[in-house]
Design an enzyme around this catalytic site. Structure first.
Site, mmCIF file in Angstrom:
data_model
loop_
_atom_site.group_PDB
_atom_site.id
_atom_site.type_symbol
_atom_site.label_atom_id
_atom_site.label_comp_id
_atom_site.label_asym_id
_atom_site.label_seq_id
_atom_site.Cartn_x
_atom_site.Cartn_y
_atom_site.Cartn_z
ATOM 1 N N GLU A 116 1.981 1.142 -15.226
ATOM 2 C CA GLU A 116 1.182 0.462 -14.204
ATOM 3 C C GLU A 116 -0.189 0.171 -14.804
ATOM 4 O OE1 GLU A 116 0.476 2.602 -10.581
ATOM 5 O OE2 GLU A 116 -0.555 0.910 -9.655
ATOM 6 N N LYS A 178 -5.600 -1.285 5.181
ATOM 7 C CA LYS A 178 -4.615 -0.481 5.923
ATOM 8 C C LYS A 178 -4.350 0.849 5.173
ATOM 9 C CE LYS A 178 -0.562 -2.494 6.831
ATOM 10 N NZ LYS A 178 0.458 -3.440 7.311
HETATM 11 N N1 LIG Z 1 5.276 -6.077 -0.403
HETATM 12 C C1 LIG Z 1 4.439 -5.375 0.390
HETATM 13 N N2 LIG Z 1 4.218 -5.774 1.664
HETATM 14 C C2 LIG Z 1 3.383 -5.079 2.469
HETATM 15 N N3 LIG Z 1 2.718 -3.950 2.111
HETATM 16 C C3 LIG Z 1 2.909 -3.518 0.855
HETATM 17 C C4 LIG Z 1 3.762 -4.193 -0.073
HETATM 18 N N4 LIG Z 1 3.742 -3.514 -1.250
HETATM 19 C C5 LIG Z 1 2.904 -2.465 -1.071
HETATM 20 N N5 LIG Z 1 2.417 -2.443 0.196
HETATM 21 C C6 LIG Z 1 1.465 -1.504 0.783
HETATM 22 O O1 LIG Z 1 0.174 -1.932 0.338
HETATM 23 C C7 LIG Z 1 -0.610 -0.812 -0.108
HETATM 24 C C8 LIG Z 1 -0.861 -0.955 -1.597
HETATM 25 O O2 LIG Z 1 0.379 -0.784 -2.285
HETATM 26 P P1 LIG Z 1 0.378 -0.101 -3.732
HETATM 27 O O3 LIG Z 1 -0.391 1.185 -3.692
HETATM 28 O O4 LIG Z 1 1.780 -0.087 -4.223
HETATM 29 O O5 LIG Z 1 -0.486 -1.185 -4.523
HETATM 30 P P2 LIG Z 1 -1.089 -1.049 -5.985
HETATM 31 O O6 LIG Z 1 -1.032 -2.398 -6.576
HETATM 32 O O7 LIG Z 1 -0.449 0.070 -6.718
HETATM 33 O O8 LIG Z 1 -2.584 -0.661 -5.631
HETATM 34 P P3 LIG Z 1 -3.728 -0.180 -6.665
HETATM 35 O O9 LIG Z 1 -4.093 -1.347 -7.503
HETATM 36 O O10 LIG Z 1 -4.821 0.274 -5.775
HETATM 37 O O11 LIG Z 1 -3.108 0.940 -7.451
HETATM 38 C C9 LIG Z 1 0.212 0.429 0.228
HETATM 39 O O12 LIG Z 1 -0.207 0.889 1.502
HETATM 40 C C10 LIG Z 1 1.644 -0.081 0.279
HETATM 41 O O13 LIG Z 1 2.432 0.668 1.190
#
Ligand SMILES: Nc1ncnc2c1ncn2[C@@H]1O[C@H](COP(=O)(O)OP(=O)(O)OP(=O)(O)O)[C@@H](O)[C@H]1O
Ligand SMILES: Nc1nc(=O)c2ncn([C@H]3C[C@H](O)[C@@H](CO)O3)c2[nH]1
Length: 260
Positions: A116, A178
């Site tokens: 990641e 959220k």
């Molecule tokens: N396809 C999607 N649709 C709606 N909500 C989502 C989706 N994918 C992830 N989420 C929600 O959005 C938020 C961010 O997801 P996630 O932590 O996987 O993102 P990330 O890219 O890893 O974030 P960061 O860059 O902060 O690490 C979480 O609350 C997750 O449950």
């Protein structure tokens, strides 16, 4: 006696490698096919990687070391970076570089590694953005750039495919709100828009960076509809391994050479 010393000196000089002898980079040959999962804050990278945990026998998946950044010897470097960037953005970036390098070079016996984010998104997106915003002084910026080029000179960074979770700023901004990660409470939409453009410059417009194949995922899709995109990336990743053919990296609706 003098002749003997000179003879010995000449002997050692001839055995020295010529200065420009190509020294192998640290980590060459130790890394499998490596996929970097890239995308804006909240684009769903961690959620995407969790989808691959069912392949844990074949895939070494490593999420971003956020917990290391939130508790480094008792210091919440992520929070300090957000609340006092003038003072803490530079040390935060240097620790991000260290933790990312650890992940890039961590050995694994599995045929696929999924990371990641990477040294590249730190360099081309986050550091760039902090410097453009004046939150990283020119002198600090030059030091970080020097570190990046030295690290890339001496270390083999395996990167065979980038999966770009492409989103729109407004969509991920809502997800961030959220999710409500305390350190991100003060992150404005403008910051997300700036990071979006820097990801687009790097991965779509190819203005900077390395020529790594990019697989674009339509990551605005909600969790209820995004499975087809996850499945497509699964196929591309495994196909790239099996046939070593270049990854087909545009979604069918966008491929000019769509074979039907
Ligand atoms: N396809 C999607 N649709 C709606 N909500 C989502 C989706 N994918 C992830 N989420 C929600 O959005 C938020 C961010 O997801 P996630 O932590 O996987 O993102 P990330 O890219 O890893 O974030 P960061 O860059 O902060 O690490 C979480 O609350 C997750 O449950
Ligand atoms: N300044 C800065 N530089 C980075 O290299 C970097 N990589 C991730 N992040 C921030 C984004 C999310 O809040 C949180 C989780 O991705 O960490 C970074 N912030």
């Amino acid at each position: 006696m003098q002749r003997l010393i000179i003879k010995r000196l000449l002997g050692t000089m001839t055995s020295l490698k010529p200065i420009n002898a190509a020294v192998p980079k640290y980590g060459v040959g130790t890394q499998p096919f490596t996929v970097l999962i890239e995308g804006n804050i909240g684009s769903g990278k961690t959620t995407f990687i969790k989808h691959f945990q069912k392949f844990e026998d074949k895939i070494c998946a490593m999420t971003e070391p956020v917990e290391k950044w939130r508790n480094f010897k008792g210091y919440n470097l992520l929070e300090l970076m957000y609340i006092d960037p003038d003072r803490w953005a530079m040390p935060f970036q240097s620790y991000v570089m260290l933790t990312m390098l650890e992940r890039h070079t961590k050995p694994t016996d599995k045929p696929i590694k999924i990371l990641e984010r990477s040294l590249y998104s730190a360099k081309y997106c986050f550091v760039e953005n902090l410097h453009k915003g004046g939150l990283i002084h020119d002198g600090m910026y030059e030091i970080l750039k020097e570190w990046y080029s030295y690290v890339e000179d001496i270390t083999h960074i395996q990167a065979d495919l980038i999966v770009y979770l492409r989103t729109t700023p407004e969509v991920v901004y809502e997800r961030i709100r959220k999710r409500a990660r305390s350190e991100e409470a003060c992150v404005p939409l403008e910051y997300i828009k700036q990071l979006h453009e820097l990801h687009e410059d790097w991965l779509i417009r190819k203005k900077v960076g390395c020529n790594i194949k990019v697989l674009e995922i339509e990551a605005d899709l909600d969790l209820s509809e995004i499975d087809r995109e996850y499945k497509r990336s699964e196929n591309v990743i495994t196909a790239s391994i099996q046939q070593q053919r270049p990854a087909v990296t545009a979604s069918p609706s966008k491929r000019s050479d769509f074979l039907g």
